[in-house]
Design a protein around this motif. Structure first.
Motif, PDB file in Angstrom:
ATOM      1  N   ALA A 155       0.826  -1.217   0.000  1.00  0.00           N
ATOM      2  CA  ALA A 155       0.000   0.000   0.000  1.00  0.00           C
ATOM      3  C   ALA A 155       0.859   1.266   0.000  1.00  0.00           C
ATOM      4  O   ALA A 155       0.485   2.275   0.569  1.00  0.00           O
ATOM      5  N   GLU A 156       1.995   1.191  -0.657  1.00  0.00           N
ATOM      6  CA  GLU A 156       2.861   2.363  -0.756  1.00  0.00           C
ATOM      7  C   GLU A 156       2.472   3.247  -1.934  1.00  0.00           C
ATOM      8  O   GLU A 156       2.866   4.416  -1.983  1.00  0.00           O
ATOM      9  N   ILE A 157       1.763   2.674  -2.886  1.00  0.00           N
ATOM     10  CA  ILE A 157       1.287   3.433  -4.042  1.00  0.00           C
ATOM     11  C   ILE A 157      -0.161   3.054  -4.331  1.00  0.00           C
ATOM     12  O   ILE A 157      -0.617   1.970  -3.974  1.00  0.00           O
ATOM     13  N   LYS A 158      -0.851   3.974  -4.967  1.00  0.00           N
ATOM     14  CA  LYS A 158      -2.192   3.679  -5.463  1.00  0.00           C
ATOM     15  C   LYS A 158      -2.007   3.113  -6.859  1.00  0.00           C
ATOM     16  O   LYS A 158      -1.057   3.456  -7.557  1.00  0.00           O
ATOM     17  N   THR A 159      -2.904   2.254  -7.261  1.00  0.00           N
ATOM     18  CA  THR A 159      -2.793   1.683  -8.600  1.00  0.00           C
ATOM     19  C   THR A 159      -4.048   1.995  -9.394  1.00  0.00           C
ATOM     20  O   THR A 159      -5.126   2.131  -8.823  1.00  0.00           O
ATOM     21  N   GLY A 160      -3.876   2.110 -10.679  1.00  0.00           N
ATOM     22  CA  GLY A 160      -4.986   2.458 -11.545  1.00  0.00           C
ATOM     23  C   GLY A 160      -5.777   1.251 -12.010  1.00  0.00           C
ATOM     24  O   GLY A 160      -5.379   0.095 -11.810  1.00  0.00           O
ATOM     25  N   ILE A 161      -6.867   1.545 -12.658  1.00  0.00           N
ATOM     26  CA  ILE A 161      -7.762   0.500 -13.167  1.00  0.00           C
ATOM     27  C   ILE A 161      -7.046  -0.395 -14.174  1.00  0.00           C
ATOM     28  O   ILE A 161      -7.215  -1.612 -14.157  1.00  0.00           O
ATOM     29  N   LYS A 162      -6.234   0.180 -15.050  1.00  0.00           N
ATOM     30  CA  LYS A 162      -5.530  -0.625 -16.055  1.00  0.00           C
ATOM     31  C   LYS A 162      -4.623  -1.658 -15.396  1.00  0.00           C
ATOM     32  O   LYS A 162      -4.585  -2.818 -15.807  1.00  0.00           O
ATOM     33  N   THR A 163      -3.905  -1.241 -14.363  1.00  0.00           N
ATOM     34  CA  THR A 163      -3.005  -2.171 -13.674  1.00  0.00           C
ATOM     35  C   THR A 163      -3.809  -3.218 -12.909  1.00  0.00           C
ATOM     36  O   THR A 163      -3.447  -4.396 -12.902  1.00  0.00           O
ATOM     37  N   LEU A 164      -4.911  -2.802 -12.282  1.00  0.00           N
ATOM     38  CA  LEU A 164      -5.760  -3.783 -11.587  1.00  0.00           C
ATOM     39  C   LEU A 164      -6.299  -4.821 -12.558  1.00  0.00           C
ATOM     40  O   LEU A 164      -6.372  -6.008 -12.231  1.00  0.00           O
ATOM     41  N   LEU A 165      -6.656  -4.406 -13.767  1.00  0.00           N
ATOM     42  CA  LEU A 165      -7.138  -5.351 -14.771  1.00  0.00           C
ATOM     43  C   LEU A 165      -6.031  -6.322 -15.172  1.00  0.00           C
ATOM     44  O   LEU A 165      -6.257  -7.530 -15.283  1.00  0.00           O
ATOM     45  N   LYS A 166      -4.814  -5.820 -15.336  1.00  0.00           N
ATOM     46  CA  LYS A 166      -3.671  -6.688 -15.648  1.00  0.00           C
ATOM     47  C   LYS A 166      -3.436  -7.699 -14.518  1.00  0.00           C
ATOM     48  O   LYS A 166      -3.159  -8.874 -14.766  1.00  0.00           O
ATOM     49  N   ILE A 167      -3.541  -7.233 -13.274  1.00  0.00           N
ATOM     50  CA  ILE A 167      -3.339  -8.111 -12.123  1.00  0.00           C
ATOM     51  C   ILE A 167      -4.423  -9.180 -12.088  1.00  0.00           C
ATOM     52  O   ILE A 167      -4.136 -10.365 -11.879  1.00  0.00           O
ATOM     53  N   ALA A 168      -5.671  -8.787 -12.299  1.00  0.00           N
ATOM     54  CA  ALA A 168      -6.773  -9.758 -12.308  1.00  0.00           C
ATOM     55  C   ALA A 168      -6.546 -10.808 -13.384  1.00  0.00           C
ATOM     56  O   ALA A 168      -6.708 -12.019 -13.136  1.00  0.00           O
ATOM     57  N   ASN A 169      -6.163 -10.376 -14.569  1.00  0.00           N
ATOM     58  CA  ASN A 169      -5.913 -11.328 -15.658  1.00  0.00           C
ATOM     59  C   ASN A 169      -4.767 -12.268 -15.322  1.00  0.00           C
ATOM     60  O   ASN A 169      -4.854 -13.474 -15.567  1.00  0.00           O
ATOM     61  N   ALA A 170      -3.700 -11.730 -14.758  1.00  0.00           N
ATOM     62  CA  ALA A 170      -2.539 -12.551 -14.404  1.00  0.00           C
ATOM     63  C   ALA A 170      -2.877 -13.563 -13.316  1.00  0.00           C
ATOM     64  O   ALA A 170      -2.348 -14.677 -13.309  1.00  0.00           O
ATOM     65  N   LEU A 171      -3.772 -13.170 -12.403  1.00  0.00           N
ATOM     66  CA  LEU A 171      -4.173 -14.075 -11.311  1.00  0.00           C
ATOM     67  C   LEU A 171      -5.335 -14.976 -11.716  1.00  0.00           C
ATOM     68  O   LEU A 171      -5.770 -15.814 -10.928  1.00  0.00           O
ATOM     69  N   ASP A 172      -5.845 -14.786 -12.944  1.00  0.00           N
ATOM     70  CA  ASP A 172      -6.954 -15.574 -13.474  1.00  0.00           C
ATOM     71  C   ASP A 172      -8.195 -15.454 -12.596  1.00  0.00           C
ATOM     72  O   ASP A 172      -8.824 -16.451 -12.240  1.00  0.00           O
TER      73      ASP A 172
END
Length: 76
Positions: free
Chosen positions: A47-64
């Motif tokens: 929680a040192e940085i906020k993340t954007g929607i694009k990165t959250l979508l990439k994370i969701a895809n990577a985590l399936d």
């Protein structure tokens, strides 16, 4: 219930780490799959940085997982 931004971001990072570990992925594995740095993954999880929607979508895809599943956690 009124949740502070800091509390939400901290819990999101914890949840992402838990999902990553459940998949048996290292921070580097997740970073590689997302096209971001391992340092950025660590900073999101801590929680040192906020993340954007694009990165959250990439994370969701990577985590399936569905993107909504990244936000499905209890606030502590």
């Amino acid at each position: 219930m009124n949740i502070s931004e800091e509390t939400f971001i901290a819990n999101l990072g914890i949840h992402i780490r838990q999902l990553r570990e459940k998949k048996g992925m290292s921070q580097q594995d997740l970073a590689d799959d997302c096209g971001i740095t391992q340092n950025q993954v660590g900073r999101i999880e801590r929680a040192e940085i906020k993340t954007g929607i694009k990165t959250l979508l990439k994370i969701a895809n990577a985590l399936d997982v569905e993107p909504k599943d990244l936000l499905d956690f209890s606030i502590k």
